[in-house]
Design an enzyme around this catalytic site. Structure first.
Site, PDB file in Angstrom:
ATOM      1  N   TRP A 102      13.642   1.481   1.542  1.00 25.15           N
ATOM      2  CA  TRP A 102      13.988   2.032   0.223  1.00 25.15           C
ATOM      3  C   TRP A 102      15.399   2.593   0.219  1.00 25.15           C
ATOM      4  CZ3 TRP A 102      11.709  -0.118  -3.467  1.00 25.15           C
ATOM      5  CH2 TRP A 102      10.363  -0.460  -3.383  1.00 25.15           C
ATOM      6  N   ASP A 171      14.987  10.634  -3.262  1.00 26.74           N
ATOM      7  CA  ASP A 171      13.968   9.709  -3.764  1.00 26.74           C
ATOM      8  C   ASP A 171      12.622  10.159  -3.204  1.00 26.74           C
ATOM      9  OD1 ASP A 171      12.203   7.706  -4.348  1.00 26.74           O
ATOM     10  OD2 ASP A 171      13.365   6.089  -3.412  1.00 26.74           O
ATOM     11  N   LYS A 195       2.612   6.584  -7.011  1.00 27.19           N
ATOM     12  CA  LYS A 195       2.090   7.035  -5.720  1.00 27.19           C
ATOM     13  C   LYS A 195       1.318   8.349  -5.891  1.00 27.19           C
ATOM     14  CE  LYS A 195       5.121   3.835  -4.241  1.00 27.19           C
ATOM     15  NZ  LYS A 195       6.545   3.543  -4.355  1.00 27.19           N
TER      16      LYS A 195
HETATM   17  C1  LIG Z   1       7.660   2.757  -4.462  1.00 25.16           C
HETATM   18  C2  LIG Z   1       9.006   3.277  -4.129  1.00 25.16           C
HETATM   19  C3  LIG Z   1      10.149   2.890  -4.832  1.00 25.16           C
HETATM   20  C4  LIG Z   1      10.119   1.846  -5.931  1.00 25.16           C
HETATM   21  O1  LIG Z   1       9.520   2.329  -7.043  1.00 25.16           O
HETATM   22  P1  LIG Z   1       9.456   1.435  -8.397  1.00 25.16           P
HETATM   23  O2  LIG Z   1       8.805   2.386  -9.320  1.00 25.16           O
HETATM   24  O3  LIG Z   1       8.631   0.235  -8.057  1.00 25.16           O
HETATM   25  O4  LIG Z   1      10.827   1.077  -8.763  1.00 25.16           O
HETATM   26  C5  LIG Z   1      11.353   3.446  -4.483  1.00 25.16           C
HETATM   27  N1  LIG Z   1      11.444   4.348  -3.504  1.00 25.16           N
HETATM   28  C6  LIG Z   1      10.357   4.756  -2.793  1.00 25.16           C
HETATM   29  C7  LIG Z   1      10.517   5.762  -1.698  1.00 25.16           C
HETATM   30  C8  LIG Z   1       9.109   4.225  -3.079  1.00 25.16           C
HETATM   31  O5  LIG Z   1       8.030   4.609  -2.392  1.00 25.16           O
END
Ligand SMILES: *Cc1c(COP(=O)(O)O)cnc(C)c1O
Length: 359
Positions: A102, A171, A195
């Site tokens: 990521w 993030d 999540k």
């Molecule tokens: C799932 C995830 C993403 C991507 O998220 P989207 O909503 O699919 O764009 C980005 N960063 C992390 C750490 C993630 O777990």
């Protein structure tokens, strides 16, 4: 009907009581004779849902009053672009920590807008650890520092909050709400909902007010934090149903005792699972002990040829979505807030039986 244990990395398990409440309210929201899904986002009842969700998130995370909370679309992936567009200002460079898949995506996207200075990475080591802070090469001209506190795919988590002189951007897609965090240490926190917040389709951005209003001139309105902040995240039609479900999850979290209670619950779940993996000669986790993720637990079997049988038998035992990410293979058990201890117990018991049969 019986529900299976769901270890999906995202979209992930939701609390059963939340799904039941949504079901009860699905056809007739609060006696209005229609579903919330069918209502205008300007209807007072929908605005009330949106405002309550924000208030509850503020309470849960103790978000200071000089931060805006935005409910956006486009997932965490859109934030990879929105962050440089909104935070660069007249700076030409930004610092990024590369701790996994990521981080890499965030870095790649930021590269369209600025020079990305990768301050540290453990890529040569297959991202098995978070590089020690005293080894980072920070750039004093950076507009901000971006990092991924929990790498969902590699199961690698920071055991510290970087202490830097520029706005800190995180993030938190796969770790938000898993335990208390000091929001005041951050310039901006963002998370896709699917999540730990709710269903896919909504993205939470918590941003310090002084960082809003400096978007690059070519920034589309939909990508400008100021536009969303000025319009209470209703500049265009927001994903009202996802917002409502996120609000139900926030209420559920408050009823569980808030983030201190979630911390205790999550600590116990991951401890049990890693302890079992470490004690076994058949299963292994490659991540440095201090950097093991509480939410995403990857593990390999002694012989990868057994992966298929493991997954098939797990599915038969109603333990779902244990396959590791296609980029790393093996298994991954995601044990987010809504995954109960019984799921972890059932998984360990299944792993023991499988080891006995094959080991
Ligand atoms: C799932 C995830 C993403 C991507 O998220 P989207 O909503 O699919 O764009 C980005 N960063 C992390 C750490 C993630 O777990």
């Amino acid at each position: 009907m019986s529900r299976a244990f769901n270890f999906c990395a995202g979209p992930a398990a939701l609390p059963e009581s939340v799904l039941k409440q949504a079901q009860e309210e699905l056809l007739d929201y609060q006696g209005l004779g229609l579903s919330l899904m069918e209502m205008s986002h300007r209807a007072p009842e929908v605005v009330a849902v949106a405002e309550q969700a924000e208030a509850d998130l503020r309470e849960l995370m103790a978000i200071p009053s000089n931060y805006k909370v935005l409910f956006l679309q486009g997932g965490a992936s859109s934030q990879f672009a929105m962050i440089p567009m909104n935070l660069l200002g007249d700076k030409k460079t930004a610092d990024y920590v590369n701790t996994g898949q990521w981080s890499k995506k965030a870095i790649k996207e930021a590269g369209r807008y600025c020079d990305v200075n990768v301050v540290a990475t453990d890529e040569a080591n297959n991202f098995a650890a978070v590089p020690a802070f005293d080894t980072w090469s920070l750039n004093k001209d950076a507009a901000y520092l971006h990092y991924t506190p929990n790498e969902t795919i590699g199961g690698v988590e920071f055991d510290f909050i970087p202490d830097v002189n520029v706005p800190l951007v995180a993030d938190m897609s796969s770790t938000i709400l898993s335990r208390p965090v000091d929001v005041s240490k951050f310039g901006l926190i963002y998370a896709g909902a699917q999540k730990n917040i709710g269903p896919a389709g909504i993205t939470v951005v918590i941003v310090r007010e002084d960082l809003i209003g400096n978007a690059l001139p070519a920034t589309p309105a939909m990508f400008d934090y100021k536009v969303h902040a000025d319009n209470a995240s209703m500049y265009n039609t927001p994903p009202t149903y996802g917002w409502y479900l996120a609000g139900l999850v926030f209420k559920w979290l408050i009823a569980q005792g808030g983030l201190e209670a979630m911390e205790a619950h999550n600590r116990a779940k991951q401890e049990k699972l890693y302890q079992y993996i470490d004690a076994s000669d058949f299963y292994a986790n490659p991540v440095a002990i201090n950097n093991r993720s509480w939410m995403n637990v990857p593990f390999t079997l002694a012989d990868a040829a057994l992966d298929k049988a493991f997954l098939q038998k797990a599915e038969n035992a109603r333990l779902l979505n244990l396959k590791g990410h296609r980029s790393v293979g093996g298994m991954r058990a995601s044990i987010y807030n809504a995954v109960p201890m019984e799921a972890v117990d059932a998984l360990i018991s299944f792993m023991k039986d499988f080891e006995k049969e094959q080991g």
